[in-house]
Design a protein around this motif. Structure first.
Motif, short mmCIF file in Angstrom:
data_model
loop_
_atom_site.label_atom_id
_atom_site.label_comp_id
_atom_site.label_asym_id
_atom_site.label_seq_id
_atom_site.Cartn_x
_atom_site.Cartn_y
_atom_site.Cartn_z
N GLU A 25 85.91 54.20 90.55
CA GLU A 25 86.61 54.89 91.64
C GLU A 25 85.71 55.88 92.38
N GLN A 26 84.53 56.19 91.82
CA GLN A 26 83.60 57.10 92.49
C GLN A 26 82.96 56.46 93.72
N GLY A 27 82.97 55.17 93.78
CA GLY A 27 82.33 54.48 94.91
C GLY A 27 80.82 54.48 94.76
N VAL A 28 80.14 54.64 95.88
CA VAL A 28 78.67 54.59 95.86
C VAL A 28 78.04 55.93 95.52
N PHE A 29 78.82 56.99 95.48
CA PHE A 29 78.27 58.32 95.24
C PHE A 29 78.22 58.62 93.74
N THR A 30 77.29 57.95 93.06
CA THR A 30 77.13 58.13 91.62
C THR A 30 75.70 58.53 91.31
N LEU A 31 75.50 59.02 90.10
CA LEU A 31 74.16 59.40 89.66
C LEU A 31 73.24 58.18 89.60
N VAL A 32 73.77 57.05 89.20
CA VAL A 32 72.98 55.82 89.12
C VAL A 32 72.44 55.45 90.50
N ASN A 33 73.29 55.43 91.50
CA ASN A 33 72.85 55.10 92.85
C ASN A 33 71.89 56.14 93.41
N ALA A 34 72.12 57.40 93.10
CA ALA A 34 71.23 58.46 93.58
C ALA A 34 69.82 58.28 93.01
N LEU A 35 69.72 57.99 91.72
CA LEU A 35 68.41 57.79 91.11
C LEU A 35 67.73 56.53 91.65
N LEU A 36 68.49 55.47 91.81
CA LEU A 36 67.91 54.24 92.37
C LEU A 36 67.43 54.46 93.80
N LEU A 37 68.18 55.22 94.56
CA LEU A 37 67.80 55.51 95.94
C LEU A 37 66.55 56.37 96.00
N MET A 38 66.42 57.34 95.10
CA MET A 38 65.22 58.19 95.08
C MET A 38 63.97 57.37 94.73
N VAL A 39 64.09 56.48 93.75
CA VAL A 39 62.96 55.62 93.40
C VAL A 39 62.59 54.72 94.57
N SER A 40 63.59 54.21 95.25
CA SER A 40 63.35 53.33 96.39
C SER A 40 62.69 54.07 97.54
N LEU A 41 63.14 55.28 97.82
CA LEU A 41 62.53 56.07 98.89
C LEU A 41 61.09 56.44 98.56
N ALA A 42 60.80 56.72 97.30
CA ALA A 42 59.43 57.01 96.89
C ALA A 42 58.54 55.78 97.08
N ALA A 43 59.05 54.61 96.75
CA ALA A 43 58.28 53.37 96.94
C ALA A 43 58.05 53.11 98.42
N VAL A 44 59.06 53.32 99.24
CA VAL A 44 58.91 53.12 100.69
C VAL A 44 57.88 54.10 101.24
N ALA A 45 57.93 55.35 100.81
CA ALA A 45 56.97 56.35 101.30
C ALA A 45 55.54 55.97 100.92
N LEU A 46 55.33 55.55 99.68
CA LEU A 46 53.99 55.17 99.23
C LEU A 46 53.49 53.95 100.00
N LEU A 47 54.31 52.93 100.13
CA LEU A 47 53.89 51.73 100.84
C LEU A 47 53.67 51.99 102.33
N ALA A 48 54.50 52.82 102.93
CA ALA A 48 54.31 53.16 104.34
C ALA A 48 53.02 53.96 104.55
N ALA A 49 52.72 54.87 103.64
CA ALA A 49 51.48 55.64 103.74
C ALA A 49 50.26 54.72 103.61
N LEU A 50 50.32 53.77 102.71
CA LEU A 50 49.22 52.82 102.57
C LEU A 50 49.10 51.92 103.79
N THR A 51 50.24 51.56 104.39
CA THR A 51 50.22 50.76 105.62
C THR A 51 49.49 51.50 106.73
N VAL A 52 49.89 52.73 106.95
CA VAL A 52 49.28 53.55 108.01
C VAL A 52 47.81 53.80 107.71
N GLY A 53 47.49 54.08 106.45
CA GLY A 53 46.10 54.33 106.08
C GLY A 53 45.21 53.12 106.33
#
Length: 118
Positions: free
Chosen positions: A46-74
């Motif tokens: 009933e919590q929907g998408v606002f859970t600790l599991v989704n928050a942690l998965l989203l943080m890991v995903s954003l970190a991966a996107v940031a690293l890959l984007a930085a390497l792309t630009v570099g």
């Protein structure tokens, strides 16, 4: 450490596989972590998408996107300073990093819209 950085300069051909390897490591980590988290401590549906599991998965995903984007630009910026084979290596690496970045973004989209552990 300086020798390692010179060998792994952004024009090195090893960067052809690093982006896809980072994407696959992210994929295994996120989806494996999702399965383990749902088995160990499943959130209330009933919590929907606002859970600790989704928050942690989203943080890991954003970190991966940031690293890959930085390497792309570099790699893309490095390609402007070289010619010949080094320029080719940097441009292809930038393209593969960009492809991996979009792969992470596309595969992470369900984290935003679907509740975990259904």
């Amino acid at each position: 450490m300086t020798i390692v950085m010179q060998r792994l300069h952004l024009t090195h051909p090893l960067h052809f596989v690093i982006g896809l390897t980072l994407w696959s490591a992210w994929f295994v980590t996120v989806y494996g972590g999702h399965a383990v988290a749902c088995e160990v401590m499943p959130p209330d549906p009933e919590q929907g998408v606002f859970t600790l599991v989704n928050a942690l998965l989203l943080m890991v995903s954003l970190a991966a996107v940031a690293l890959l984007a930085a390497l792309t630009v570099g790699c893309y910026r490095m390609s402007k300073h070289h010619t010949g084979r080094l320029r080719f290596n940097a441009r292809v690496s930038a393209g593969l990093y960009l492809f991996s970045t979009f792969g992470v973004l596309f595969a992470a989209m369900p984290i935003i819209g679907i509740p975990p552990c259904l």
